[in-house]
Design a protein around this motif. Structure first.
Motif, PDB file in Angstrom:
ATOM      1  N   ASN A   1      -8.594  -2.454   5.038  1.00  0.00           N
ATOM      2  CA  ASN A   1      -9.005  -1.820   3.627  1.00  0.00           C
ATOM      3  C   ASN A   1     -10.185  -0.611   4.086  1.00  0.00           C
ATOM      4  O   ASN A   1     -10.067   0.684   3.768  1.00  0.00           O
ATOM      5  CB  ASN A   1      -9.154  -2.365   2.391  1.00  0.00           C
ATOM      6  CG  ASN A   1      -9.520  -0.893   1.460  1.00  0.00           C
ATOM      7  OD1 ASN A   1      -7.923   0.202   1.023  1.00  0.00           O
ATOM      8  ND2 ASN A   1     -10.037  -1.059   0.413  1.00  0.00           N
TER       9      ASN A   1
ATOM     10  N   ARG B   1       1.036  -0.877   0.081  1.00  0.00           N
ATOM     11  CA  ARG B   1      -0.199  -0.121  -0.091  1.00  0.00           C
ATOM     12  C   ARG B   1       1.006   1.451  -0.233  1.00  0.00           C
ATOM     13  O   ARG B   1       2.023   1.187   0.731  1.00  0.00           O
ATOM     14  CB  ARG B   1      -0.775  -0.247   1.040  1.00  0.00           C
ATOM     15  CG  ARG B   1      -2.022   1.075   1.055  1.00  0.00           C
ATOM     16  CD  ARG B   1      -2.534   1.264   2.381  1.00  0.00           C
ATOM     17  NE  ARG B   1      -3.763   0.380   2.255  1.00  0.00           N
ATOM     18  CZ  ARG B   1      -4.648  -0.301   3.761  1.00  0.00           C
ATOM     19  NH1 ARG B   1      -4.117   0.321   4.803  1.00  0.00           N
ATOM     20  NH2 ARG B   1      -5.361  -1.232   3.183  1.00  0.00           N
TER      21      ARG B   1
ATOM     22  N   GLU C   1      -8.428  -2.113  -3.449  1.00  0.00           N
ATOM     23  CA  GLU C   1      -7.191  -2.226  -3.573  1.00  0.00           C
ATOM     24  C   GLU C   1      -6.003  -2.925  -4.766  1.00  0.00           C
ATOM     25  O   GLU C   1      -5.135  -2.261  -5.950  1.00  0.00           O
ATOM     26  CB  GLU C   1      -6.083  -2.371  -2.490  1.00  0.00           C
ATOM     27  CG  GLU C   1      -6.658  -1.481  -1.210  1.00  0.00           C
ATOM     28  CD  GLU C   1      -5.762  -1.921  -0.323  1.00  0.00           C
ATOM     29  OE1 GLU C   1      -4.896  -1.169   0.014  1.00  0.00           O
ATOM     30  OE2 GLU C   1      -6.129  -2.161   0.426  1.00  0.00           O
TER      31      GLU C   1
ATOM     32  N   TRP D   1      -4.879   6.101  -1.264  1.00  0.00           N
ATOM     33  CA  TRP D   1      -4.393   5.532  -2.189  1.00  0.00           C
ATOM     34  C   TRP D   1      -3.412   5.405  -2.611  1.00  0.00           C
ATOM     35  O   TRP D   1      -1.802   5.554  -2.539  1.00  0.00           O
ATOM     36  CB  TRP D   1      -5.248   4.099  -2.451  1.00  0.00           C
ATOM     37  CG  TRP D   1      -6.076   3.783  -1.315  1.00  0.00           C
ATOM     38  CD1 TRP D   1      -6.100   2.304  -1.359  1.00  0.00           C
ATOM     39  CD2 TRP D   1      -7.633   4.470  -1.310  1.00  0.00           C
ATOM     40  NE1 TRP D   1      -7.089   2.567  -0.383  1.00  0.00           N
ATOM     41  CE2 TRP D   1      -8.639   3.141  -0.682  1.00  0.00           C
ATOM     42  CE3 TRP D   1      -7.767   5.165  -1.786  1.00  0.00           C
ATOM     43  CZ2 TRP D   1      -9.033   3.660   0.198  1.00  0.00           C
ATOM     44  CZ3 TRP D   1      -9.083   6.028  -0.665  1.00  0.00           C
ATOM     45  CH2 TRP D   1      -9.841   4.824  -0.273  1.00  0.00           C
TER      46      TRP D   1
ATOM     47  N   ARG E   1      -0.100   1.252   7.208  1.00  0.00           N
ATOM     48  CA  ARG E   1      -0.538  -0.282   5.691  1.00  0.00           C
ATOM     49  C   ARG E   1      -1.471  -1.470   6.545  1.00  0.00           C
ATOM     50  O   ARG E   1      -1.605  -2.009   5.544  1.00  0.00           O
ATOM     51  CB  ARG E   1       1.118   0.078   5.833  1.00  0.00           C
ATOM     52  CG  ARG E   1       1.099   0.954   4.151  1.00  0.00           C
ATOM     53  CD  ARG E   1       2.774   0.209   4.135  1.00  0.00           C
ATOM     54  NE  ARG E   1       3.655   0.936   2.451  1.00  0.00           N
ATOM     55  CZ  ARG E   1       4.337   1.537   3.524  1.00  0.00           C
ATOM     56  NH1 ARG E   1       5.411   1.519   4.117  1.00  0.00           N
ATOM     57  NH2 ARG E   1       4.665   2.395   2.176  1.00  0.00           N
TER      58      ARG E   1
END
Length: 573
Positions: A308, A59, A119, A187, A304
């Protein structure tokens, strides 16, 4: 008849972008066999991975090379959107919300709540003429979507290129359309000193660059020519295109070859910005850390480690794209010393970009979509305070006030232009004036600065610019939107070719993709309504209108432009 009905339905926006496949087609590349769908004259390969999923420890990180073989990859389904940022937040006048949201949806292809997001989203989607095979060496149009660096994706209907690709087929100038998914919001564009030290700034820009590298490596298998790539973007995608021009101080090569040979920018060019670790972006990082309960010795590792949905809850506690804060964007590309070595306007002034042909487009009323929720902007001092507090952290208030004073207070001088005193429904004092200012500082007059700067430092670079006044209908007039920001996505992607701006706009761009000139090679070019003059000749804009094209001198609002030109180093975001 079936084909015609399908096109009309798409033009009306009544179908999702993933139309049921009428057939399947396969393309083999080093990472696997890509199984696409065939719909009438266009073949579609959706959501092809070009990098490792940026999950967990990855990430925020720059995109990493794809490590696994894809095998037989099903590219017939709609590509997932990258995790989305906030779309909409209203601090006042909530009655406007539904109408504002509809306007925003038409402009950016706003994904509906619950849309397929992940993601794991770093993919490329290809549209090509049916029957094309490796060795055809068609030119390639590489598209970067817009959405304020907060929302958007290759799979939203507003970015459906089927009609555009079909136009190339019909005109005898077939091309391949490649669109890249890149990380947005927190992100892809998380700022802060912690991000800088980690080497993770501007991940979204690097996603776009990685997508271009994938095209260089793989597009020949789809029938494309990697030496004939034109990059194109709209809104934040257009800003991204300019950033791709100045990335790595203008080095656009990969394995010794240029990644692209031309560039198109619709509603976006230079955006003067502070470094990624400056006070304003650092405050945003600190805000996200607090919201995520990640304060401590290693806040980045904590971010991280979040699921999400928990990270999204923290990263998205910022103003939406359509909000009081408007174009004072939270997440956007910023200088990091490596990817972007300085503010894009500085890199432009230093000539750190490849000398490739460029088109810059603008809509007449770029600022109206972003002026729903400011409320009372009825005096120079109120507008000054608004801009001083949200937009220009390095400028003295007195300088901001001087800038505001370059804009007339008369209703007939504001945006939407050429509408006299009419302000539209849900108006407020000063709405037309603030709409003018917002449109100019992000899109219209900054475009002129970019053109003038490129012309000065790189006289050999071919430049064209356009101005659109084609979008007039009852709804937009009632709302006071005029030819709003995003009108061009409807023209290029949704309308059929019976609409004059669509067929002429597509023709100019297809010529450009083939020849690096919107007018085309005299022996090969497609017929256009009028010759598009080079901008450097007399600073003439191609003026798109609903039923005819013409010319417009690029000298309107010159007092405001000259102020921006003189003080651009202070007017950074």
């Amino acid at each position: 008849m079936k084909k015609a009905i399908a096109w009309v339905t798409l033009a009306l926006g009544l179908l999702p972008i993933s139309v049921a496949a009428q057939g399947q087609v396969n393309v083999t590349i080093p990472s696997g066999t890509i199984i696409g769908s065939s719909v009438d004259d266009v073949e579609i390969f959706s959501g092809i991975p070009f990098a490792e999923p940026p999950l967990g420890e990855l990430r925020f990180k720059p995109p990493q090379p794809l490590s696994k073989h894809l095998g037989d990859f099903d590219a017939t389904k709609k590509a997932k959107l990258c995790s989305q940022g906030p779309i909409f937040s209203a601090s006042s006048n909530l009655r406007v919300a539904p109408l504002a949201l509809e306007a925003e949806r038409e402009s950016f292809g706003n994904p509906v709540p619950g849309a397929d997001q992940s993601e794991d989203c770093l993919t490329v989607t290809i549209h090509r003429p049916a029957g094309i095979e490796a060795g055809a060496n068609l030119p390639v149009l590489f598209y970067i979507f817009g959405g304020g660096f907060l929302i958007g994706g290759t799979s939203v209907l507003v970015n459906n290129p089927t009609l555009f690709v079909q136009t190339g087929i019909d005109l005898g100038k077939p091309f391949i359309f490649a669109a890249v998914n890149y990380r947005v919001g927190g992100w892809g564009f998380m700022p802060g000193a912690e991000i800088l030290r980690d080497g993770s700034a501007n991940a979204g820009l690097l996603d776009q660059r990685k997508g271009l590298e994938w095209v260089a490596d793989n597009i020949a298998a789809f029938g494309g020519d990697p030496s004939k790539v034109t990059i194109w973007g709209q809104s934040s995608g257009s800003i991204s295109v300019f950033d791709q021009l100045v990335l790595y101080d203008g080095d656009n090569t990969y394995n010794g070859n240029p990644l692209f040979r031309a560039a198109i920018m619709n509603s976006g060019s230079v955006t003067p910005v502070d470094p990624v670790d400056a006070a304003k972006p650092q405050a945003l990082y600190n805000h996200v850390v607090r919201e995520a309960n990640c304060e401590g010795d290693d806040s980045l590792a904590c971010l991280r480690g979040l699921e999400n949905e928990d990270f999204a809850a923290a990263a998205n506690k910022i103003p939406g794209l359509i909000s009081y804060e408007s174009l004072a964007l939270s997440y956007l590309p910023r200088p990091d010393g490596t990817v972007l070595t300085a503010s894009p306007h500085v890199l432009a002034r230093e000539g750190k970009f490849p000398s490739v042909p460029m088109i810059f487009g603008t809509q007449e009323d770029e600022g109206t979509l972003f002026s729903f929720f400011q409320g009372d902007m009825g005096t120079t001092d109120i507008i000054t305070d608004y801009l001083d507090s949200l937009y220009f952290p390095n400028a003295d208030r007195s300088l901001v006030k001087e800038f505001v004073e370059t804009y007339s207070e008369r209703l007939e001088d504001g945006s939407p232009y050429r509408r006299g005193n009419f302000t539209g429904l849900f108006s407020y004092p000063g709405k037309k004036r603030i709409a003018s200012i917002l449109g100019d500082i992000v899109f219209t007059l900054v475009r002129r600065w970019t053109l003038e700067t490129i012309a000065e430092v790189s006289p050999e670079t071919a430049l064209w610019s356009s101005f659109a006044s084609y979008n007039y209908n009852l709804t937009w007039d009632i709302l006071g939107l005029g030819t709003k920001h995003g009108s061009d996505t409807d023209v290029f992607f949704a309308r059929n070719n019976s609409y004059f701006p669509s067929i002429t706009g597509r023709t100019y761009y297809i010529n450009f993709v083939y020849n690096g000139d919107p007018n085309g090679d005299p022996n090969e070019g497609l017929d256009v309504n009028v010759t598009w003059p080079g901008w450097k000749e007399d600073r003439q804009l191609l003026w798109y209108n609903a039923t005819e094209n013409g010319y417009l001198a690029d000298d309107f609002r010159n007092g405001s432009y000259n102020f921006i030109k003189e003080h651009i180093d202070s007017l950074v975001f």
